[in-house]
Design a protein around this motif. Structure first.
Motif, PDB file in Angstrom:
ATOM      1  N   UNK A  47       0.798  -1.079  -0.045  1.00 29.15           N
ATOM      2  CA  UNK A  47       0.054  -0.036  -0.074  1.00 29.15           C
ATOM      3  C   UNK A  47       0.835   1.311   0.062  1.00 29.15           C
ATOM      4  N   UNK A  48       2.039   1.157   0.938  1.00 27.67           N
ATOM      5  CA  UNK A  48       2.913   2.329   0.726  1.00 27.67           C
ATOM      6  C   UNK A  48       3.275   2.333  -0.641  1.00 27.67           C
ATOM      7  N   UNK A  49       4.001   1.531  -1.192  1.00 27.07           N
ATOM      8  CA  UNK A  49       4.499   1.331  -2.417  1.00 27.07           C
ATOM      9  C   UNK A  49       3.608   1.892  -3.410  1.00 27.07           C
ATOM     10  N   UNK A  50       2.290   1.630  -3.523  1.00 27.84           N
ATOM     11  CA  UNK A  50       1.209   2.103  -4.458  1.00 27.84           C
ATOM     12  C   UNK A  50       1.013   3.634  -4.215  1.00 27.84           C
ATOM     13  N   UNK A  51       0.970   3.901  -2.934  1.00 31.26           N
ATOM     14  CA  UNK A  51       0.721   5.450  -2.723  1.00 31.26           C
ATOM     15  C   UNK A  51       2.000   6.332  -3.114  1.00 31.26           C
ATOM     16  N   UNK A  52       3.265   5.703  -3.121  1.00 33.23           N
ATOM     17  CA  UNK A  52       4.384   6.582  -3.727  1.00 33.23           C
ATOM     18  C   UNK A  52       4.151   6.511  -5.456  1.00 33.23           C
ATOM     19  N   UNK A  53       3.943   5.451  -5.929  1.00 36.12           N
ATOM     20  CA  UNK A  53       3.601   5.183  -7.144  1.00 36.12           C
ATOM     21  C   UNK A  53       2.697   6.317  -7.697  1.00 36.12           C
ATOM     22  N   UNK A  54       1.558   6.576  -7.085  1.00 41.77           N
ATOM     23  CA  UNK A  54       0.542   7.387  -7.402  1.00 41.77           C
ATOM     24  C   UNK A  54       1.050   8.928  -7.464  1.00 41.77           C
ATOM     25  N   UNK A  55       1.799   9.211  -6.277  1.00 39.78           N
ATOM     26  CA  UNK A  55       2.333  10.650  -6.094  1.00 39.78           C
ATOM     27  C   UNK A  55       3.224  10.742  -7.126  1.00 39.78           C
ATOM     28  N   UNK A  56       4.382   9.998  -7.371  1.00 41.75           N
ATOM     29  CA  UNK A  56       5.267  10.449  -8.467  1.00 41.75           C
ATOM     30  C   UNK A  56       4.759  10.302 -10.078  1.00 41.75           C
ATOM     31  N   UNK A  57       3.972   9.449 -10.257  1.00 41.31           N
ATOM     32  CA  UNK A  57       3.392   9.338 -11.482  1.00 41.31           C
ATOM     33  C   UNK A  57       1.987  10.077 -11.818  1.00 41.31           C
ATOM     34  N   UNK A  58       1.232  10.401 -10.853  1.00 43.78           N
ATOM     35  CA  UNK A  58       0.244  11.154 -11.062  1.00 43.78           C
ATOM     36  C   UNK A  58      -0.960  10.340 -11.611  1.00 43.78           C
ATOM     37  N   UNK A  59      -1.246   9.237 -10.978  1.00 44.66           N
ATOM     38  CA  UNK A  59      -2.223   8.303 -11.244  1.00 44.66           C
ATOM     39  C   UNK A  59      -2.715   7.674 -10.203  1.00 44.66           C
ATOM     40  N   UNK A  60      -3.937   7.122 -10.207  1.00 42.97           N
ATOM     41  CA  UNK A  60      -4.701   6.438  -9.129  1.00 42.97           C
ATOM     42  C   UNK A  60      -4.686   5.061  -9.502  1.00 42.97           C
ATOM     43  N   UNK A  61      -4.209   4.247  -8.428  1.00 44.80           N
ATOM     44  CA  UNK A  61      -4.254   2.706  -8.419  1.00 44.80           C
ATOM     45  C   UNK A  61      -5.330   2.181  -7.201  1.00 44.80           C
ATOM     46  N   UNK A  62      -6.371   1.190  -7.806  1.00 38.53           N
ATOM     47  CA  UNK A  62      -7.270   0.879  -6.963  1.00 38.53           C
ATOM     48  C   UNK A  62      -6.703  -0.250  -6.045  1.00 38.53           C
ATOM     49  N   UNK A  63      -7.114  -0.239  -4.769  1.00 44.63           N
ATOM     50  CA  UNK A  63      -6.687  -1.118  -3.710  1.00 44.63           C
ATOM     51  C   UNK A  63      -6.705  -2.667  -4.292  1.00 44.63           C
ATOM     52  N   UNK A  64      -7.678  -2.828  -5.006  1.00 44.31           N
ATOM     53  CA  UNK A  64      -7.709  -4.241  -5.623  1.00 44.31           C
ATOM     54  C   UNK A  64      -6.568  -4.517  -6.533  1.00 44.31           C
ATOM     55  N   UNK A  65      -6.209  -3.671  -7.488  1.00 40.63           N
ATOM     56  CA  UNK A  65      -5.214  -3.727  -8.381  1.00 40.63           C
ATOM     57  C   UNK A  65      -3.881  -4.166  -7.474  1.00 40.63           C
ATOM     58  N   UNK A  66      -3.537  -3.357  -6.561  1.00 41.84           N
ATOM     59  CA  UNK A  66      -2.320  -3.587  -5.613  1.00 41.84           C
ATOM     60  C   UNK A  66      -2.503  -4.899  -4.937  1.00 41.84           C
ATOM     61  N   UNK A  67      -3.475  -5.427  -4.482  1.00 41.55           N
ATOM     62  CA  UNK A  67      -3.543  -6.587  -3.860  1.00 41.55           C
ATOM     63  C   UNK A  67      -3.357  -7.791  -4.895  1.00 41.55           C
ATOM     64  N   UNK A  68      -4.031  -7.563  -5.945  1.00 39.53           N
ATOM     65  CA  UNK A  68      -4.033  -8.716  -7.055  1.00 39.53           C
ATOM     66  C   UNK A  68      -2.611  -8.573  -7.953  1.00 39.53           C
TER      67      UNK A  68
END
Length: 89
Positions: A47-68
């Motif tokens: 989840x931390x990694x996903x948040x960092x990716x979202x901030x750096x790349x300006x996208x939104x990742x669904x929690x399900x996408x991260x867990x899948x």
């Protein structure tokens, strides 16, 4: 216009910056198809990694996408799909 791509090297950098690296895991090896848990990254770290990716790349990742996304190859694909979709909008 050039589409920014997310690479496994980008992912490795973000993993190291956010959660560090388990000393028993060689992130410089071939990790594309390794399970994140086997690499020492559990759900909170992802989840931390996903948040960092979202901030750096300006996208939104669904929690399900991260867990899948159980492997780096899958997560890189998910991020690149989001980047492509964002560039089409």
């Amino acid at each position: 216009m050039s589409v920014k791509q997310f690479t496994v090297e980008d992912l490795k950098r973000i993993l190291r910056e956010g959660s560090g690296a388990d000393e028993s895991v060689d992130l410089d090896g071939d990790i594309l198809d390794a399970d994140f848990e086997a690499l020492g990254y559990e759900s909170l770290a992802m989840l931390e990694t996903g948040g960092r990716i979202e901030r750096e790349y300006g996208i939104t990742l669904d929690d399900t996408e991260l867990t899948d996304a159980r492997t780096p190859r899958t997560l890189v694909g998910v991020v690149n799909a989001r980047l492509s979709a964002a560039n089409l909008s």
